[in-house]
Design a protein around this motif. Structure first.
Motif, mmCIF file in Angstrom:
data_model
loop_
_atom_site.group_PDB
_atom_site.id
_atom_site.type_symbol
_atom_site.label_atom_id
_atom_site.label_comp_id
_atom_site.label_asym_id
_atom_site.label_seq_id
_atom_site.Cartn_x
_atom_site.Cartn_y
_atom_site.Cartn_z
ATOM 1 N N VAL A 197 -0.054 2.498 13.983
ATOM 2 C CA VAL A 197 0.697 1.632 13.406
ATOM 3 C C VAL A 197 1.488 1.101 15.005
ATOM 4 C CG1 VAL A 197 2.964 0.995 12.298
ATOM 5 C CG2 VAL A 197 1.126 2.266 11.253
ATOM 6 N N ILE A 198 1.495 -0.303 14.997
ATOM 7 C CA ILE A 198 2.586 -1.041 15.998
ATOM 8 C C ILE A 198 3.885 -1.186 15.494
ATOM 9 C CG2 ILE A 198 2.922 -2.834 17.527
ATOM 10 C CD1 ILE A 198 -0.135 -3.036 18.186
ATOM 11 N N ARG A 223 -4.235 -0.416 13.066
ATOM 12 C CA ARG A 223 -4.338 -0.805 11.337
ATOM 13 C C ARG A 223 -3.352 -1.392 10.954
ATOM 14 N NH1 ARG A 223 -5.924 4.865 9.486
ATOM 15 N NH2 ARG A 223 -5.402 3.992 7.526
ATOM 16 N N SER A 224 -2.209 -1.450 11.212
ATOM 17 C CA SER A 224 -0.847 -1.978 10.776
ATOM 18 C C SER A 224 -0.097 -2.393 11.993
ATOM 19 C CB SER A 224 -0.226 -1.044 9.889
ATOM 20 O OG SER A 224 0.873 -1.494 9.376
ATOM 21 N N VAL A 225 0.437 -3.805 11.940
ATOM 22 C CA VAL A 225 1.711 -4.006 12.655
ATOM 23 C C VAL A 225 3.143 -4.265 11.551
ATOM 24 C CG1 VAL A 225 2.717 -5.681 14.281
ATOM 25 C CG2 VAL A 225 0.346 -5.190 14.359
ATOM 26 N N GLU A 230 -2.575 -2.839 6.980
ATOM 27 C CA GLU A 230 -2.349 -1.935 5.990
ATOM 28 C C GLU A 230 -0.741 -1.592 5.930
ATOM 29 O OE1 GLU A 230 -4.844 1.399 6.071
ATOM 30 O OE2 GLU A 230 -6.200 0.161 7.348
ATOM 31 N N ALA A 231 -0.406 -1.417 4.503
ATOM 32 C CA ALA A 231 1.073 -0.852 4.499
ATOM 33 C C ALA A 231 1.034 0.662 4.459
ATOM 34 C CB ALA A 231 1.357 -1.045 2.809
ATOM 35 N N ILE A 232 1.098 1.275 5.689
ATOM 36 C CA ILE A 232 1.199 2.637 6.197
ATOM 37 C C ILE A 232 2.407 3.085 6.252
ATOM 38 C CG2 ILE A 232 0.460 4.216 7.707
ATOM 39 C CD1 ILE A 232 -1.789 2.204 8.732
#
Length: 298
Positions: A38-39, A67-69, A87-89
């Motif tokens: 994640v960023i 995979r997610s910002v 993605e919603a991580i």
């Protein structure tokens, strides 16, 4: 903003851009962290939606493993977090110097690991062998993980938040250190300022880590309260002990902490200041994190 990011190795978690140091014009309201995969963009004031999306797309393109910002809006009540791209991580595990830490997004203002303290954790790992360590304001116990991994004989983690200490236990389990819990790793969910006997119970100690918040309503005002900690050093620490005293307040400089130590425990000798990671640039000296090392030599 993207043009100011110079990192090329994204193996470990790290800050990618530190606007809060006021070293970049018109960007003092923005930080960017890499917490794989994640960023996380942290905003301290509102920005235009199109600017934010452009930055998010450029950041996503920078790191192939992203995979997610996500964006956290610190200027809004409860500091909500929103997924911008991917993605919603909600949680992940990051690495730093071959150690692992749990990270959560959207549940609290802080994700679980303070990235500006990376050099302090590295110093602790290097210093900890065969030492008894007192970790005050332990939060999620990252210093404890570093100390035990570095061969500490004991770490006593003190924090008022039992929920944070529970995360600390999980961090030890993550690094396969949990079997040492009990005599070697201690978690005490108590108020540091009201629990001196509990702290003394496990001492005396060879290494002190003190990384307090600057202010927490009803519990800590560090300008007023640091003195209370420092004056107890003779009760807590062995002769020759090392002390890592940290100061996060942008309104208090390094000299404030040195003066507090000299007044409250003059047997402490200043040794060095640990530099923050290079990315944490500050336009004005004294505003960022201060990490000072002392020796207790009565």
């Amino acid at each position: 903003m993207i043009e100011h990011i110079t990192a090329t190795d994204f193996t470990d978690c790290q800050r990618l851009f530190h606007g809060r140091g006021h070293a970049y014009d018109n960007l003092s309201h923005v930080n960017v962290d890499w917490l794989s995969p994640v960023i996380l963009i942290t905003l301290y004031q509102a920005v235009a939606d199109d600017w934010l999306l452009t930055q998010a797309q450029a950041l996503q393109a920078l790191i192939s493993d992203c995979r997610s910002v996500q964006v956290q809006r610190r200027y809004e009540k409860f500091a909500p977090t929103q997924v911008l791209l991917g993605e919603a991580i909600n949680n992940t595990v990051v690495t730093e110097n071959n150690l692992s830490y749990h990270i959560e997004f959207g549940k609290a203002q802080n994700s679980g690991l303070f990235l500006d303290m990376a050099n302090g954790r590295s110093w602790t790992y290097q210093q900890a062998k065969d030492k008894s360590v007192l970790n005050l304001f332990a939060y999620t116990c990252a210093f404890s993980v570093a100390a035990i991994a570095g061969g500490a004989s004991q770490v006593v983690n003190i924090d008022l938040s039992k929920a944070s200490l529970s995360k600390g236990r999980e961090n030890h389990q993550l690094n396969k250190l949990a079997k040492k819990e009990g005599k070697q790793i201690v978690f005490e969910g108590v108020d540091i300022f009201k629990s001196n006997s509990r702290i003394k119970k496990y001492g005396k100690y060879d290494l002190l880590i003190c990384d307090p918040p600057s202010f927490q309503k009803g519990s800590v005002n560090i300008e007023r309260d640091y003195a209370k900690i420092i004056r107890r050093i003779p009760q807590w620490m062995n002769v020759g002990a090392k002390l890592m005293l940290c100061l996060n307040s942008p309104d208090l400089d390094e000299q404030f902490l040195k003066d507090e130590v000299m007044r409250e425990c003059s047997d402490c000798v200043f040794e060095q200041r640990i530099a923050n990671p290079d990315v944490f640039k500050e336009a004005h000296a004294g505003k960022g994190l201060k990490v000072l090392i002392f020796s207790y030599c009565p």
